[in-house]
Enzyme design. Structure first.
Site, PDB file in Angstrom:
ATOM      1  N   HIS A 369       0.109  39.223 169.231  1.00  0.00           N
ATOM      2  CA  HIS A 369       1.476  39.074 169.385  1.00  0.00           C
ATOM      3  C   HIS A 369       2.187  38.213 170.489  1.00  0.00           C
ATOM      4  CE1 HIS A 369       2.462  42.928 166.946  1.00  0.00           C
ATOM      5  NE2 HIS A 369       1.028  43.168 167.443  1.00  0.00           N
ATOM      6  N   LYS A 568      12.826  34.035 176.827  1.00  0.00           N
ATOM      7  CA  LYS A 568      13.822  34.490 175.694  1.00  0.00           C
ATOM      8  C   LYS A 568      15.242  33.694 176.104  1.00  0.00           C
ATOM      9  CE  LYS A 568      11.719  38.809 174.469  1.00  0.00           C
ATOM     10  NZ  LYS A 568      11.509  38.760 173.277  1.00  0.00           N
ATOM     11  N   THR A 670      12.099  40.235 165.794  1.00  0.00           N
ATOM     12  CA  THR A 670      12.057  41.013 164.695  1.00  0.00           C
ATOM     13  C   THR A 670      13.736  41.578 164.765  1.00  0.00           C
ATOM     14  OG1 THR A 670      11.329  42.946 166.176  1.00  0.00           O
ATOM     15  CG2 THR A 670      10.003  41.921 164.386  1.00  0.00           C
TER      16      THR A 670
HETATM   17  C1  26Q Z   1      -0.228  44.724 178.412  1.00  0.00           C
HETATM   18  C2  26Q Z   1      -0.969  45.297 179.807  1.00  0.00           C
HETATM   19  C3  26Q Z   1      -0.537  45.942 180.497  1.00  0.00           C
HETATM   20  C4  26Q Z   1       0.710  46.604 180.371  1.00  0.00           C
HETATM   21  C5  26Q Z   1       1.673  46.186 179.569  1.00  0.00           C
HETATM   22  C6  26Q Z   1       1.217  45.373 178.518  1.00  0.00           C
HETATM   23  C7  26Q Z   1       1.917  44.872 177.289  1.00  0.00           C
HETATM   24  C8  26Q Z   1       2.878  45.928 176.519  1.00  0.00           C
HETATM   25  C9  26Q Z   1       3.559  45.756 175.654  1.00  0.00           C
HETATM   26  C10 26Q Z   1       2.010  43.840 176.828  1.00  0.00           C
HETATM   27  C11 26Q Z   1       2.990  43.517 175.928  1.00  0.00           C
HETATM   28  C12 26Q Z   1       3.700  44.349 175.112  1.00  0.00           C
HETATM   29  C13 26Q Z   1       4.801  43.815 174.213  1.00  0.00           C
HETATM   30  C14 26Q Z   1       4.753  42.697 173.426  1.00  0.00           C
HETATM   31  C15 26Q Z   1       5.819  42.604 172.407  1.00  0.00           C
HETATM   32  O1  26Q Z   1       6.495  43.195 172.024  1.00  0.00           O
HETATM   33  N1  26Q Z   1       5.373  41.462 171.863  1.00  0.00           N
HETATM   34  C16 26Q Z   1       6.639  41.134 170.743  1.00  0.00           C
HETATM   35  O2  26Q Z   1       5.811  41.475 169.446  1.00  0.00           O
HETATM   36  C17 26Q Z   1       6.815  41.583 168.514  1.00  0.00           C
HETATM   37  C18 26Q Z   1       6.188  42.098 167.255  1.00  0.00           C
HETATM   38  O3  26Q Z   1       5.305  41.369 166.836  1.00  0.00           O
HETATM   39  C19 26Q Z   1       7.239  39.995 168.148  1.00  0.00           C
HETATM   40  O4  26Q Z   1       8.094  39.851 167.358  1.00  0.00           O
HETATM   41  C20 26Q Z   1       7.547  39.524 169.470  1.00  0.00           C
HETATM   42  O5  26Q Z   1       7.948  38.210 169.316  1.00  0.00           O
HETATM   43  C21 26Q Z   1       6.780  39.776 170.635  1.00  0.00           C
HETATM   44  O6  26Q Z   1       7.116  39.075 171.803  1.00  0.00           O
END
Ligand code: 26Q
Length: 826
Positions: A369, A568, A670
């Site tokens: 992602h 963003k 999304t």
């Molecule tokens: C990782 C390690 C430790 C703590 C937190 C995390 C962590 C948590 C959530 C890393 C990333 C996320 C979330 C990422 C996210 O929401 N990405 C988005 O995913 C969407 C669905 O595919 C895309 O549409 C977005 O472009 C993308 O930014």
């Protein structure tokens, strides 16, 4: 652990469905309220909601069991979605819609002098996710149930979900979201299916009776995982799938120790540490590396879920396992699953390496992602060693065999071996979780066409060289049930009256709306406008209640709501808002189109710059909204505590959807799809799914601007923001207003960090490079807005062309190309 034999011996009986007429529902509601909850009819709305939720839940049970029986039939291939996050939001309205119970329930409630909408708003949002990735998981479960696919969601039952956001003096303040404080009526605890999860300890090599090499993982500190099941109803198809969330609980060993007076305090502390695992969702939507508790969470979810699958598999032959089970990894967060499945097959099931590896790599599929290199998960080997010694050994062995393959394919290419190693060498060696996921999976996908291409050409290039056919794209989608039928009931009704029902399960049917965008359909267009105006009026009320800012519902409503992140580029939006304000001051308020600009989104609590951006938005809003010359022509608000339910009010009202990430940085987006489906026009960069939105609706109905991903990268080494400022007097004025503390008179200098970063040649987001193009695109927005009919036509066409952004389409692709499940037949 095999399922107790009694359960196999006595087949699960089918249940009869309960009556669904308004009288039966009214009776059930009163029974729950009076006899179960012990509340009287005039009680707080939250108890009314609980009583109604139980009334619904008992009406879900019969279908839930029937679905489960189908899933359990031998030979049924199933998929498991493994995700640390599910951003569900509210469920009551969703179940009512899916089960076609809106009318009888509204009837039953009004018979008791209760208002259904009011009861629905008493439900707290289940906020078990950060943003896009968590909401995607929730949309996917909705689509899987609606498409009758045997898919089980596995996740974490966090005691505290995503923090609540308040704004104080323009700054974000976080409050804990203790959402489980009130009971969660949708869940069913299933302690009989608890699992034991091991941490720490050490490994002991040995030989079994047949002389085969064995490893025992001993002296561990164990934690129990207790499952809670949440029903996932399909849209009017009687399917009810399951979301199974794990809660951590101390083992009896901890509890026994409590009686040992000597180290009572220590053992209670140890018990707390065990139960901490599911206490709180990490509120970073880009990885916060190295936090031990986070790794514990990841392994806890993964191990509990895999063990649960094997519990259900029972004693059947493992020869059939890979044909019957597939795991979809939602980013690298559960990617330890590769090692854990190997561990179970090797240590518990006693398979040899090759057999275990064959099964593992036939079962795992990984979705990426993000392209941001800083967001790629890495874990210090030392931490892994201490917490998960046995999985680490397995990772080493996977790596050893994998690198042997790389060396034989590219003899002498030492650099390549280093790049591809699952272990990053250095003073503090790290495990590269994305590499583990790729090596252990038969499918690796990105979430939009551009993103998937950039993965193959960039971040994952070496792996793409090695296994090109493993890589594929699955452009994201959103569920049209929640994001159109539920969020925008008036527009949904107009659509159904115009083209009939059917779009709810087949969103491509919206294409039939195209002809109504043509001349000659004035009645339709005028209803379209009326509905949107009513939605804007309702949103304006919400904004006024929450912020005090007055939005004119007739003004152009421009919205940017999403997590606050530099990539963003909320800052680009702010710069443009300041530019509009500057135009008003230079040329008079009548020279700009009346506009309302809405911002919303949470900043990770440790992300200082993101918090400064929130402060900036609020300060700019305060100055503009109070300026007598502006006089409401331009109004700016930051709506606090943006989340799923807020979005359901926002996306049906927006005229202009702001999607302006630095090209190549937003994997998909999304929110952009939710706005489009509801008839907003996008102003956006050539990034993520924006590209596919633009292709679907056509250049004429999308405000595209800015550098392409390739141009961004080409410019990066020689980015000179000064040139852009010197060439653009309007941009220079905007920066000047910021730097002379026009928006920070009582706190001079607080935005210098922001302006310095914008002016820096090393600004990774290259915001100033796109300012002129953005301002020009916004001029085109104004021009179209002044042509009311042309705007309406574009709005209708956006909805009409949005069919491809249904999560049903996405899930159909996952199923056709990765999962290969048969829909169940009830
Ligand atoms: C990782 C390690 C430790 C703590 C937190 C995390 C962590 C948590 C959530 C890393 C990333 C996320 C979330 C990422 C996210 O929401 N990405 C988005 O995913 C969407 C669905 O595919 C895309 O549409 C977005 O472009 C993308 O930014």
């Amino acid at each position: 652990m095999a399922e107790p034999s009694r359960q196999d011996a006595i087949p699960m009986p089918l249940m009869k469905r309960l009556e669904n007429d308004d009288e039966a529902i009214g009776r059930a509601y009163r029974r729950y309220l009076d006899y179960y909850l012990g509340r009287y009819p005039g009680c707080d709305a939250v108890y009314q909601y609980e009583a109604l939720a139980y009334t619904l839940r008992e009406r879900i049970m019969a279908d839930w069991r029937r679905t489960w029986i189908e899933h359990k039939k031998p030979g049924t291939r199933r998929a498991y979605y493994l995700s640390l996050e599910y951003l569900i939001g509210r469920s009551l309205g969703n179940h009512l819609l899916n089960m076609e119970l809106e009318d009888p329930v509204r009837e039953a409630m009004s018979g008791l002098a209760l208002d259904l909408e009011e009861i629905e708003s008493a439900e707290p949002d289940a906020g078990l996710g950060n943003g896009g990735l968590g909401r995607l998981a929730a949309c996917f479960l909705d689509s899987c149930a609606t498409m009758s696919l045997p898919v089980l969601g596995y996740g974490m039952r966090y005691e505290y979900g995503m923090f609540r956001q308040r704004i104080e003096s323009g700054c974000q303040v976080e409050d804990p979201d203790h959402w489980l404080l009130d009971v969660h009526p949708w869940e069913i605890e299933r302690p009989e299916y608890k699992q034991t999860i091991r941490f720490g300890g050490r490994t002991e090599p040995g030989r079994d009776r047949k002389g085969r090499f064995t490893v025992h993982w001993v002296d561990t500190e164990d934690v129990l995982a207790v499952p809670y099941d949440i029903p996932v109803t399909g849209y009017r198809n009687e399917v009810v799938n399951t979301l199974r969330l794990w809660a951590a609980s101390a083992t009896d060993a901890f509890n026994l120790k409590e009686f040992n007076a000597g180290d009572y305090a220590d053992s209670v502390a140890a018990k707390n540490q065990a139960e901490n695992i599911t206490m709180v969702l990490y509120p970073n939507d880009a990885s916060e590396n190295g936090k031990e508790l986070r790794l514990r969470q990841q392994y806890f979810l993964t191990s509990a879920s895999l063990q649960d699958v094997f519990r259900q598999w029972g004693e059947r032959s493992l020869d059939d396992f890979a044909a019957a089970n597939v795991f979809q990894l939602n980013d690298t967060h559960p990617s330890i699953a590769v090692a854990e499945l190997m561990r179970i097959l090797l240590d518990d099931k006693r398979l040899d390496w090759d057999a275990a590896w064959k099964i593992t790599t036939a079962c795992m599929a990984y979705t990426n992602h993000t392209l941001l290199p800083e967001a790629l998960e890495r874990w210090p080997v030392r931490l892994f060693e201490r917490l998960l010694p046995r999985p680490l050994e397995i990772i080493y062995e996977i790596n050893r065999r994998f690198l042997t393959e790389v060396r034989s394919r590219w003899p002498g290419d030492v650099a390549r071996v280093q790049r591809m190693s699952l272990i990053e060498e250095g003073p503090e060696p790290q495990v590269r979780m994305a590499w583990l996921a790729i090596v252990g999976s038969f499918s690796v996908n990105g979430v939009a066409a551009l993103h998937s291409r950039l993965l193959a050409e960039g971040l994952f290039r070496d792996f793409h060289d090695m296994w090109p056919s493993r890589f594929n794209n699955k452009t994201n989608g959103v569920t049209p049930r929640r994001w159109l039928a539920l969020a925008n009931p008036d527009l949904a009704r107009l659509i159904s009256e115009t083209i009939g029902d059917g779009w709810q399960r087949d969103l491509s049917r919206l294409a039939e709306l195209k002809r109504y965008s043509q001349p000659g359909h004035e009645a339709f267009k005028s209803r379209w406008r009326d509905i949107r105006l009513a939605n804007k009026t309702r949103l304006a009320e919400l904004v006024r209640e929450a912020t005090g800012v007055v939005f004119d519902p007739r003004a152009l409503l421009e919205v940017q709501v999403k997590r606050i992140h530099e990539y963003k580029r909320q800052l680009l939006n702010v710069l443009h808002v300041i530019h509009l304000y500057d135009r008003i001051h230079r040329d008079g308020p009548d020279t700009v189109a009346p506009r309302a600009v809405l911002f919303g989104g949470k900043a990770a609590p440790g992300y200082a710059r993101a918090k400064e951006i929130i402060k900036l938005i609020n300060n700019v809003a305060a100055v503009i909204n109070e300026d007598p010359l502006v006089n409401g022509r331009l109004a700016v608000a930051f709506l606090p505590d943006y989340g799923v339910s807020k979005m359901m009010r926002i996306c049906p009202a927006a005229d202009l959807s702001v999607q302006i990430s630095t090209a190549g940085k937003e994997a998909s987006g999304t929110g952009n799809m939710k706005f489009m489906i509801n008839g907003a026009i996008t102003i956006g960069t050539y990034d993520g799914a924006n590209i596919e939105i633009l292709e679907a609706v056509g250049e004429a109905h999308f405000f595209r601007f800015g550098l392409h991903a390739e141009e961004v990268e080409a410019m990066r080494s020689d980015y000179r923001p000064r040139d852009f400022i010197e060439a653009d007097a309007e941009l220079a004025r905007v920066l000047h207003l910021l730097e002379c503390d026009h928006f920070s008179a009582s706190e001079p200098g607080i935005f210098h960090g922001i302006t310095d970063s914008l002016r820096s040649a090393h600004d990774p987001w290259m915001t100033l490079a796109d300012f002129r193009a953005y301002a020009d695109a916004q001029r085109r927005v104004e021009a179209l807005w002044h042509d009311r009919d042309a705007w309406t036509r574009s709005s209708i066409l956006n909805t009409a062309c949005s069919g491809g952004f249904s999560a049903d389409r996405t899930i159909a692709e996952y199923n056709d190309e990765i999962w290969r499940l048969e829909p169940i037949e009830l």
